[in-house]
Design an enzyme around this catalytic site. Sequence first.
Site, PDB file in Angstrom:
ATOM      1  N   LEU A 124       0.841  -1.194   0.000  1.00  0.00           N
ATOM      2  CA  LEU A 124       0.000   0.000   0.000  1.00  0.00           C
ATOM      3  C   LEU A 124       0.874   1.240   0.000  1.00  0.00           C
ATOM      4  O   LEU A 124       1.676   1.444   0.901  1.00  0.00           O
ATOM      5  CB  LEU A 124      -0.937   0.010   1.207  1.00  0.00           C
ATOM      6  CG  LEU A 124      -2.086   1.031   1.124  1.00  0.00           C
ATOM      7  CD1 LEU A 124      -3.278   0.574   1.928  1.00  0.00           C
ATOM      8  CD2 LEU A 124      -1.669   2.422   1.530  1.00  0.00           C
ATOM      9  N   HIS A 228       6.880   1.958  12.447  1.00  0.00           N
ATOM     10  CA  HIS A 228       7.347   3.256  11.973  1.00  0.00           C
ATOM     11  C   HIS A 228       6.187   4.244  12.166  1.00  0.00           C
ATOM     12  O   HIS A 228       5.033   3.882  11.952  1.00  0.00           O
ATOM     13  CB  HIS A 228       7.653   3.080  10.486  1.00  0.00           C
ATOM     14  CG  HIS A 228       8.380   4.220   9.859  1.00  0.00           C
ATOM     15  ND1 HIS A 228       7.753   5.385   9.513  1.00  0.00           N
ATOM     16  CD2 HIS A 228       9.672   4.356   9.506  1.00  0.00           C
ATOM     17  CE1 HIS A 228       8.637   6.205   8.964  1.00  0.00           C
ATOM     18  NE2 HIS A 228       9.807   5.602   8.951  1.00  0.00           N
TER      19      HIS A 228
END
Length: 338
Positions: A124, A228
């Site tokens: 994605l 992250h």
Amino acid sequence: MRIRPIARGDLDGLQALAQQTGVGFTSLPDNRDFLASKIELAVSAFEERTPADDRLYFFVLEDDVSGELAGCCAIEGQVGREVPFYNYRLGTLAHSSVQLDLHRTIDTLFLSSDHTGDAEVCSLYLRPEYRRHRNGALLSKARWLFMAQFRDRFPAKVLAEMRGVFNEAGISPFWECLGSHFFPMDFNEADRLTGLGQKSFIGELMPKFPIYTTFMSEEARACIGEVHEHTRPALEMLKKEGLRWEGYIDIFDGGPTVEAYIDDVRAVRDSRLCQVEVTSQAASSERHTWLASTTGMPDFRAAWVGRGPDADGVMVLTEEEAQRLNVGAGDSLRLLET
Ligand SMILES: NC(=[NH2+])NCCC[C@H](N)C(=O)O
């Protein structure tokens, strides 16, 4: 904006996306031949010419007016069939001495290929200038509608690997502490090779014995199962659909692998088929709460629509929406309220 299967003419657009994604985005290396073969693989999957263990359903998000590619997403039909698919499983070892009355548990990492045969939602990416109007949610959720529509093409479980933690210097503390001792290359190179599908070196070089996390640095241990910061919204979206962290992490950066039974995924469970009607005046809401997708595979389309089905269960579309989805009166649409 609409989602559609990637097509042969998208190579330039896909390469432009690959050049933007940057470090830690494993599955889109900027390599034209590789991207071209990825497109071929996807085209044959959407045309149902591929055996179950090699299906890659790769979608693009396009601006249906300008034709520009805004992002992409994909579903891997089954991971680990051609080359093993590895994770670490975070386990617990109890160390206990009755004589000393000492009881403690230690976290351990076990190399696993437990996810062999599961589907994966992956790849994605949304260009920064399109990160608005719920385009990211469209990319993420359209895949659930596709899986609901073609449920028999997929196995029982689905997983998603999330990007792990990198510090300000762009370094993965988890990699520094672990992988770097076994691979004579930096993170980016190892990541690049796995993205290209050249991953036999993982099985060859990876430590085979369980790892006691007590031997790792504090900084590296803190990365276990953490994402992250840019990946947090994507993780939240998957969690809302019911995907959970069951203790599996990425072998390179320690990022979490989240998973679910496909039949339990909220969007898969809740989506419904409706008949289409088209009118020149339908009341639209500016809020994107209804997601619609078509029912064919090679010509699959998904987009936000301005309203839900009416009291009779009919989905009334504006002409613009019908054109975007390439449907007409009497066709079926799969709908999801989000
Ligand atoms: N961040 C990475 N590139 N990790 C290595 C690939 C891990 C992946 N689970 C596989 O076996 O394909």
